[in-house]
Write an enzyme that holds these catalytic residues in place. Structure first.
Site, PDB file in Angstrom:
ATOM      1  N   ASN A  29      58.054  14.802  21.122  1.00 32.32           N
ATOM      2  CA  ASN A  29      58.833  14.103  22.154  1.00 32.32           C
ATOM      3  C   ASN A  29      58.335  14.589  23.509  1.00 32.32           C
ATOM      4  OD1 ASN A  29      60.714  12.965  23.809  1.00 32.32           O
ATOM      5  ND2 ASN A  29      62.454  14.171  23.046  1.00 32.32           N
ATOM      6  N   TRP A  30      57.550  13.756  24.143  1.00 33.96           N
ATOM      7  CA  TRP A  30      56.927  14.168  25.411  1.00 33.96           C
ATOM      8  C   TRP A  30      57.859  14.001  26.612  1.00 33.96           C
ATOM      9  CZ3 TRP A  30      51.141  12.145  24.911  1.00 33.96           C
ATOM     10  CH2 TRP A  30      50.485  12.957  23.970  1.00 33.96           C
ATOM     11  N   LYS A  31      59.020  13.393  26.387  1.00 40.69           N
ATOM     12  CA  LYS A  31      60.026  13.262  27.453  1.00 40.69           C
ATOM     13  C   LYS A  31      59.381  12.695  28.711  1.00 40.69           C
ATOM     14  CE  LYS A  31      62.547  16.949  25.193  1.00 40.69           C
ATOM     15  NZ  LYS A  31      63.496  18.028  25.266  1.00 40.69           N
ATOM     16  N   HIS A  77      68.808  10.504  21.563  1.00 42.78           N
ATOM     17  CA  HIS A  77      68.473  11.858  22.017  1.00 42.78           C
ATOM     18  C   HIS A  77      69.570  12.355  22.958  1.00 42.78           C
ATOM     19  CE1 HIS A  77      66.472  15.241  23.857  1.00 42.78           C
ATOM     20  NE2 HIS A  77      65.648  15.235  22.833  1.00 42.78           N
ATOM     21  N   GLU A 106      69.456  13.992  25.583  1.00 46.93           N
ATOM     22  CA  GLU A 106      69.177  13.772  27.013  1.00 46.93           C
ATOM     23  C   GLU A 106      69.486  12.330  27.397  1.00 46.93           C
ATOM     24  OE1 GLU A 106      65.189  15.335  27.010  1.00 46.93           O
ATOM     25  OE2 GLU A 106      65.978  17.357  26.678  1.00 46.93           O
ATOM     26  N   GLU A 137      69.297  17.808  16.236  1.00 49.04           N
ATOM     27  CA  GLU A 137      68.919  18.667  17.358  1.00 49.04           C
ATOM     28  C   GLU A 137      70.165  19.273  17.995  1.00 49.04           C
ATOM     29  OE1 GLU A 137      64.785  17.295  18.987  1.00 49.04           O
ATOM     30  OE2 GLU A 137      66.380  16.231  20.021  1.00 49.04           O
ATOM     31  N   GLY A 147      65.031  23.049  24.407  1.00 45.97           N
ATOM     32  CA  GLY A 147      64.401  23.534  25.627  1.00 45.97           C
ATOM     33  C   GLY A 147      64.899  24.891  26.072  1.00 45.97           C
ATOM     34  N   SER A 194      63.528  23.797  20.246  1.00 54.06           N
ATOM     35  CA  SER A 194      62.695  24.992  20.393  1.00 54.06           C
ATOM     36  C   SER A 194      61.852  25.303  19.150  1.00 54.06           C
ATOM     37  CB  SER A 194      63.543  26.204  20.805  1.00 54.06           C
ATOM     38  OG  SER A 194      64.149  25.974  22.071  1.00 54.06           O
ATOM     39  N   GLY A 247      59.646  19.170  21.339  1.00 53.61           N
ATOM     40  CA  GLY A 247      59.514  18.851  22.753  1.00 53.61           C
ATOM     41  C   GLY A 247      58.393  19.661  23.379  1.00 53.61           C
ATOM     42  N   GLY A 248      58.758  20.769  24.031  1.00 53.86           N
ATOM     43  CA  GLY A 248      57.806  21.561  24.806  1.00 53.86           C
ATOM     44  C   GLY A 248      56.509  21.890  24.080  1.00 53.86           C
TER      45      GLY A 248
HETATM   46  P1  PGA Z   1      62.237  21.365  22.652  1.00 53.23           P
HETATM   47  O1  PGA Z   1      62.789  19.842  22.683  1.00 53.23           O
HETATM   48  O2  PGA Z   1      61.310  21.464  21.469  1.00 53.23           O
HETATM   49  O3  PGA Z   1      61.511  21.532  23.971  1.00 53.23           O
HETATM   50  O4  PGA Z   1      63.416  22.245  22.512  1.00 53.23           O
HETATM   51  C1  PGA Z   1      63.143  19.178  21.498  1.00 53.23           C
HETATM   52  C2  PGA Z   1      63.676  17.801  21.818  1.00 53.23           C
HETATM   53  O5  PGA Z   1      64.431  17.637  22.783  1.00 53.23           O
HETATM   54  O6  PGA Z   1      63.363  16.812  21.115  1.00 53.23           O
END
Ligand code: PGA
Length: 253
Positions: free
Chosen positions: A10-12, A96, A98, A168, A174, A214, A235-236
């Site tokens: 997930n590159w957001k 998601h 977010e 999640e 994050g 994470s 994500g990250g």
């Molecule tokens: P993260 O994000 O791996 O940076 O914690 C995961 C996500 O929001 O899909």
């Protein structure tokens, strides 16, 4: 029943068109020898075209991070499922945390997005997960059950069986704090039991449940070793192909 592992990035709102094309191109090379893991990237919609081009003819899928329940019309700022499909996306993400927080997505809108995506032939992924206070107050299962029943409301068993779920916990996204593998396994097992209680058995057997929050090269293998953890939404650590490939390798049988 063995489910094929799936690792999604997930590159957001990271990696604009040029950077996304470069990262996808690098990843394609690294993923080439991997046969038994599905890999999907969710770039920002503005980079999706370049990522589709960079992954064309490879096993790496591309998805759109958010789609409107409406396919066309007066909806400024939104993404359409059919347009994402036309561009070459094959996946979509809904729910998601977010998007629930920033875009005001409700379970009803998540349901509408899933319906729109499936109607356009996109493979749906639905994210769900709790804030820390819900887990600490002992209401985890009721909270997740409400997200499942709201997000999947009215869908037929055949449709639900094609959905990938991504659990999640919001407190792990994050933050560098990961759910312990046992916490993740227990929660995934609850989600699978909820599917078993609400649909014919094949649905719970087929649906892949990814863990997100994470996930890093150093903790992926421990998480993925558990029977109800079928992959990861990353994500990250998905932004750097050299890190992301290590998570993909950890999913290999
Ligand atoms: P993260 O994000 O791996 O940076 O914690 C995961 C996500 O929001 O899909």
């Amino acid at each position: 029943m063995s489910r094929r592992p799936l690792i999604a990035g997930n590159w957001k709102l990271n990696l604009g068109p040029a950077a996304a094309a470069a990262a996808a191109g690098e990843l394609v090379e690294l993923v080439a020898p991997i046969r038994d893991v599905d890999v999907v990237l969710f770039p920002t919609a503005l980079s999706a075209q370049r990522v589709v081009e960079a992954t064309s003819g490879t096993s790496v899928g591309v998805g759109v991070q958010w789609v409107s329940p409406h396919d066309t019309g007066a909806f400024t700022g939104r993404n359409s499922a059919s347009m994402a499909r036309e561009l070459g996306c094959t996946w979509m993400l809904a729910g998601h945390s977010e998007a629930r927080a920033d875009l005001g997505d409700t379970d009803a809108r998540v349901n509408g997005s899933l319906r729109a995506g499936m109607a356009s032939g996109l493979l749906p992924m639905m994210a769900l997960g709790e804030p820390l206070e819900v887990r600490e107050s002992g209401n985890l299962e009721a909270f997740l059950a409400a997200q499942l029943s709201g997000g999947l409301d009215g869908l037929m068993a055949d449709q639900v069986s094609t959905i990938t779920l991504a659990y999640e916990p919001i407190w792990a996204i994050g933050t560098g704090v990961t759910a312990t593998p046992q916490q993740a396994q227990d929660t995934h097992a609850f989600i699978r039991s909820w599917l078993r209680d609400n649909y014919p058995a094949f649905v719970a057997d087929q649906v892949r449940i990814l863990y997100g929050g994470s996930v890093k090269p150093g903790n992926a293998a421990d998480l993925l070793a558990h029977p109800d953890i079928d992959g990861a939404l990353v994500g990250g650590a998905s932004l750097k192909p050299a890190d992301f490939i290590r998570i993909i390798e950890a999913a290999q049988g």
